[in-house]
Design an enzyme around this catalytic site. Structure first.
Site, PDB file in Angstrom:
ATOM      1  N   LYS A  62      14.032  19.589 -20.314  1.00 24.20           N
ATOM      2  CA  LYS A  62      13.450  19.451 -21.651  1.00 24.20           C
ATOM      3  C   LYS A  62      12.225  20.348 -21.803  1.00 24.20           C
ATOM      4  CE  LYS A  62      11.371  16.188 -24.888  1.00 24.20           C
ATOM      5  NZ  LYS A  62      11.001  14.790 -25.185  1.00 24.20           N
ATOM      6  N   HIS A 117      57.950  29.624 -22.983  1.00 24.90           N
ATOM      7  CA  HIS A 117      57.068  28.966 -23.944  1.00 24.90           C
ATOM      8  C   HIS A 117      57.082  27.442 -23.784  1.00 24.90           C
ATOM      9  CE1 HIS A 117      56.094  32.683 -25.831  1.00 24.90           C
ATOM     10  NE2 HIS A 117      57.347  32.937 -26.162  1.00 24.90           N
TER      11      HIS A 117
END
Length: 240
Positions: A74, A207
């Site tokens: 932070k 596919h």
């Protein structure tokens, strides 16, 4: 409890650019901490053993480490935070040059928050008994950078959860180009197609759909039969 003490957390989190913070820190004799390097307790390694007792797993949940890392991340404009040993060298070099390195500090902070999320997600998954919790975080570690995504203009990568035993983690490229997203999903579909058989089995995938699947006395025989079922697709796949 030392790592979650007032003195340690205050030394990491107070804003060096805020005069009131600096004044309070001096008044309370809080020493400034500008670098946090932390390796968290090995929860992933502990829970890799499926027979581990829950008390042992809980002992491997770090509290002080994440607290310090979160505070440092932070306050990254003032504090370096390092959670990955592979970053040690670049941080040492940056410190030797004594430059601001705001971009590097921010990148390390982002990495730290990702690391905490990854760590906490594993713990939540281990402890949870809900199939579909209201909130869900998935821990993922990147395994492969794919050549491209579902389409050539897209980027993609493959992530696996910790302690995942999928055979896809053992893929090795022997020849040809790097895998694309479609290549990878074709391989996954192929594994799902043959894993139900005890005999040698082979499948041609086009596919994500089997176009030829066969069994045989050997793997080569099964492959020959699968290719014969749809030689056109098999040829295209082999050339791709």
């Amino acid at each position: 409890m030392k790592t979650i003490s007032f003195q340690v957390e205050s030394g990491i989190i107070f804003d060096r650019t805020n005069p009131s913070h600096v004044k309070q820190a001096r008044k309370l004799k809080v020493k400034q901490i500008d670098l946090v390097v932390c390796n968290l307790y090995p929860f992933e390694q502990t829970t890799k053993d499926l027979k581990v007792k829950i008390d042992q797993a809980i002992e491997s949940i770090d509290v002080g480490g994440p607290t310090m890392v979160r505070a440092a991340a932070k306050n990254f404009k003032s504090v370096w935070v390092v959670v990955d040993p592979s970053d040690y060298k670049k941080v040492i070099e940056a410190l030797k040059k004594n430059s601001d390195n705001d971009g590097l500090k921010q990148a390390l902070a982002a990495k730290a928050f990702n690391h905490l999320s990854f760590y906490d997600a594993q713990i939540a998954k281990y402890l949870s008994r809900e199939q579909f919790p209201e909130e869900l975080a998935l821990p993922g570690r990147k395994l492969i950078n794919l050549r491209y995504g579902e389409n050539p203009h897209q980027k993609a990568a493959v992530y696996f959860e910790p302690n995942n035993n999928s055979p896809l983690k053992e893929l090795q490229r022997l020849t040809g180009r790097e895998l694309s997203y479609v290549n990878f999903t074709d391989i996954a579909a192929g594994l799902e197609s043959v894993r139900m058989f005890k005999e040698p089995a082979a499948v041609v995938i086009k596919h994500n759909s089997p176009s030829g699947i066969a069994l045989g006395k050997s793997t080569s025989e099964a492959l020959s039969r699968a290719v014969a079922a749809d030689p056109e697709s098999a040829l295209v796949v082999s050339l791709f």
